[in-house]
Design a protein around this motif. Structure first.
Motif, short mmCIF file in Angstrom:
data_model
loop_
_atom_site.label_atom_id
_atom_site.label_comp_id
_atom_site.label_asym_id
_atom_site.label_seq_id
_atom_site.Cartn_x
_atom_site.Cartn_y
_atom_site.Cartn_z
N PRO A 186 0.68 -1.13 0.02
CA PRO A 186 0.19 0.01 -0.03
C PRO A 186 0.71 1.20 0.06
CG PRO A 186 -0.99 -1.59 1.58
CD PRO A 186 0.58 -2.15 1.24
N ASP A 187 2.08 1.09 0.43
CA ASP A 187 2.92 2.40 0.60
C ASP A 187 3.41 2.76 -0.76
OD1 ASP A 187 2.77 3.23 3.46
OD2 ASP A 187 3.75 1.48 3.72
N LEU A 188 3.13 1.91 -1.74
CA LEU A 188 3.80 2.32 -3.17
C LEU A 188 2.54 2.83 -3.91
CD1 LEU A 188 5.46 -0.94 -4.37
CD2 LEU A 188 6.87 1.30 -3.74
N THR A 189 1.32 2.91 -3.57
CA THR A 189 0.22 3.50 -4.22
C THR A 189 0.33 4.73 -4.42
OG1 THR A 189 -1.14 3.57 -2.33
CG2 THR A 189 -1.17 1.40 -3.61
N PRO A 190 1.10 5.54 -3.61
CA PRO A 190 1.07 7.14 -4.09
C PRO A 190 1.81 7.47 -5.25
CG PRO A 190 1.41 6.80 -1.64
CD PRO A 190 1.29 5.59 -2.29
N LEU A 191 2.59 6.40 -5.77
CA LEU A 191 3.41 6.59 -6.81
C LEU A 191 2.46 6.41 -8.33
CD1 LEU A 191 6.35 4.64 -5.84
CD2 LEU A 191 6.21 7.15 -5.71
N ALA A 192 1.28 5.90 -7.98
CA ALA A 192 0.54 5.56 -9.39
C ALA A 192 0.03 6.74 -9.82
CB ALA A 192 -0.90 4.80 -8.85
N GLY A 193 0.01 7.93 -9.33
CA GLY A 193 -0.28 9.06 -10.11
C GLY A 193 0.56 9.82 -10.66
N LEU A 194 1.95 9.44 -10.73
CA LEU A 194 3.04 10.21 -11.41
C LEU A 194 3.01 10.12 -12.63
CD1 LEU A 194 5.98 9.10 -8.83
CD2 LEU A 194 4.58 11.36 -8.87
N ARG A 195 2.99 11.12 -13.32
CA ARG A 195 2.97 11.32 -14.91
C ARG A 195 3.96 10.51 -15.53
NH1 ARG A 195 1.62 16.96 -17.47
NH2 ARG A 195 -0.48 16.61 -16.15
N ASP A 196 5.22 10.79 -15.15
CA ASP A 196 6.36 10.31 -15.76
C ASP A 196 6.88 8.88 -15.07
OD1 ASP A 196 6.53 12.13 -17.55
OD2 ASP A 196 7.72 13.69 -16.07
N GLY A 197 6.10 8.54 -14.12
CA GLY A 197 6.58 7.20 -13.37
C GLY A 197 7.78 7.60 -12.27
N VAL A 198 8.22 6.36 -12.03
CA VAL A 198 9.18 6.68 -10.83
C VAL A 198 10.65 7.20 -11.40
CG1 VAL A 198 10.50 5.45 -9.15
CG2 VAL A 198 8.29 4.64 -9.87
N ARG A 199 10.72 8.55 -11.44
CA ARG A 199 12.07 9.05 -12.02
C ARG A 199 12.40 10.36 -11.12
NH1 ARG A 199 12.67 7.48 -17.32
NH2 ARG A 199 11.03 6.45 -18.29
N SER A 200 11.59 10.75 -10.64
CA SER A 200 12.22 12.01 -9.86
C SER A 200 12.78 11.43 -8.51
CB SER A 200 10.87 12.76 -9.35
OG SER A 200 10.10 12.21 -8.28
N PRO A 201 13.90 12.27 -7.91
CA PRO A 201 14.53 11.77 -6.64
C PRO A 201 13.61 11.35 -5.45
CG PRO A 201 15.45 13.97 -7.49
CD PRO A 201 14.25 13.56 -8.26
#
Length: 430
Positions: A186-201
């Protein structure tokens, strides 16, 4: 979305998830009850170290030819005494005291070696874990799994050593597109809304933090696309040096190292300069980067088995890729060895197709390493990379009672390692 503002992952989730996964894999609720006090201690102890209450066997192996990969010493008519899963003594028969009434395995006419180490493998099921052990990989490092199966496999190995290799778990892959892995915690779900995926620091740190909270021993990330998917270009870069540096920094804050999927020379160089612990695949790594790896002590895990397997693919793109990449990678392996870059053997097996770690040793030999040096990549070398070099990779007093018996002299023909005739895991003969 700024994922950094999300509260940090809960460590309580780690224990629940690990215990539940171990119980499911072992197939019994009794394991869960027995594991509870040990799992509480497991958060702060070496995942590979023997622990109180761990199930280990008593066994004597006698009459074979013992090889010590660390020294190259060969001892004929040798005896190995294992008590509670740990080697009490190993050496020539006349110098070893054998406990009366101990269970004994005759190794006459065979060679005795320590269990092998697969430094890059994907174990998603209990069946795959058992298969890896049966083929001689008594210790391993995960190359990541989609839903933290490797952490459960690690716990299974602690409770029932014969069913899984002692394992360094990587958790989930730190990659731009998590796909369904977003549901792994569940702690990964906040990443679902990132437009570019997991890329920012912030996003990169977040995945590392969730892995650490889940109990990962190492972190896996990438610089290039995959070689095993025909629609992807393995030389295309997906993370740059700064992004990999963010992963490495987050991992180091948790006291962990990083293994990095790589192919192109630029990708390899960026990964090494970012401070990764080991470079995986690395087909086109250049001499400049290899020299930097030697200076930093960065390991090279070439996964020759996986690249060789591409050449046998029914897909023409993958088959051609395998034919082109394998000779290039073999040259890189030999160049790395000659420069003094530490090498570790890994099959990159996954998906129910677990390859024998002996095959990787065979390919290391065919790349130009001596037989002994090739064997070391799957024993002392890989054990050091995993941080278990006082536990695995040798058969000496205080080391784990993990043994393989082979029909033939591996110093003359390393292919005998592909089919061990007997495997012993933590003093338990399989």
């Amino acid at each position: 979305m700024c994922v950094e503002n999300t509260p940090p992952p809960s460590s309580r989730l780690t224990r629940r998830g690990v215990l539940a996964g171990a119980a499911a894999l072992a197939g019994t609720t009794a394991v869960l009850a027995a594991a509870a006090p040990q799992a509480a201690a497991a958060d702060t102890r070496d995942p590979a170290a023997p622990r109180t209450g761990r199930r280990g066997g008593d066994l004597v192996i006698e009459g074979g030819t013992l090889l010590d990969p660390a020294t190259g010493e060969v001892t004929e008519d040798a005896v190995v005494v294992i008590v509670d899963g740990v080697v009490r003594a190993a050496g020539a028969r006349g110098r070893i005291s054998v406990p009366e009434g101990a269970e004994t395995i005759s190794a006459h006419g065979r060679w005795i070696l320590p269990g092998l180490v697969d430094a890059h493998i994907h174990l998603n099921t209990a069946a795959e874990a058992r298969n890896a052990v049966a083929q001689g990989a008594t210790s391993a490092r995960s190359g990541s799994t989609n839903f933290y199966q490797d952490i459960a496999v690690r716990e299974l190995a602690r409770q029932a050593p014969g069913q899984a290799p002692r394992l360094r778990a990587a958790g989930v892959f730190v990659t731009p597109d998590l796909g369904d892995t977003i549901l792994a915690d569940p702690d990964l779900t906040p990443l679902a809304g990132l437009r570019d995926g997991v890329r920012s620091p912030e996003a990169l740190r977040r995945v590392v933090e969730v892995n650490l909270a889940r109990g990962a021993d190492v972190i896996k990330t990438r610089v290039n696309e995959r070689a095993g998917l025909p629609e992807q270009d393995p030389l295309a870069q997906v993370y740059d040096r700064e992004q990999v540096s963010a992963v490495v920094a987050a991992a180091r804050r948790g006291g962990k190292g990083v293994l990095c999927h790589s192919y192109s020379e630029k990708g390899c160089h960026d990964a090494v300069m970012a401070g990764v612990r080991s470079l995986e695949h690395g087909a086109f790594v250049g001499e400049h980067t290899l020299a930097e790896m030697r200076r930093r002590g960065t390991y090279f895990t070439p996964t020759l088995t996986a690249i060789a397997g591409l050449a046998d693919s029914s897909d023409p793109v993958l088959a051609e890729r395998g034919r082109q990449y394998l000779p290039v990678l073999k040259r890189a392996v030999l160049a790395a060895h000659e420069l003094g870059v530490p090498l570790a053997a890994g099959t990159d097996s996954s998906g129910g197709k677990i390859k024998p770690i002996g095959r990787e040793v065979e390919l290391m030999r065919s790349a130009g390493l001596s037989a002994l040096d090739a064997i070391r990549t799957a024993t002392t070398g890989a054990a050091k990379l995993l941080g278990i070099d006082r536990t695995a990779g040798r058969l000496a007093r205080g080391f784990a009672g993990d043994v393989i018996l082979v029909d033939g002299d591996p110093l003359s023909d390393v292919t005998v390692l592909k089919k061990p005739v007997r495997v012993v895991r933590s003093g338990i003969a399989l």
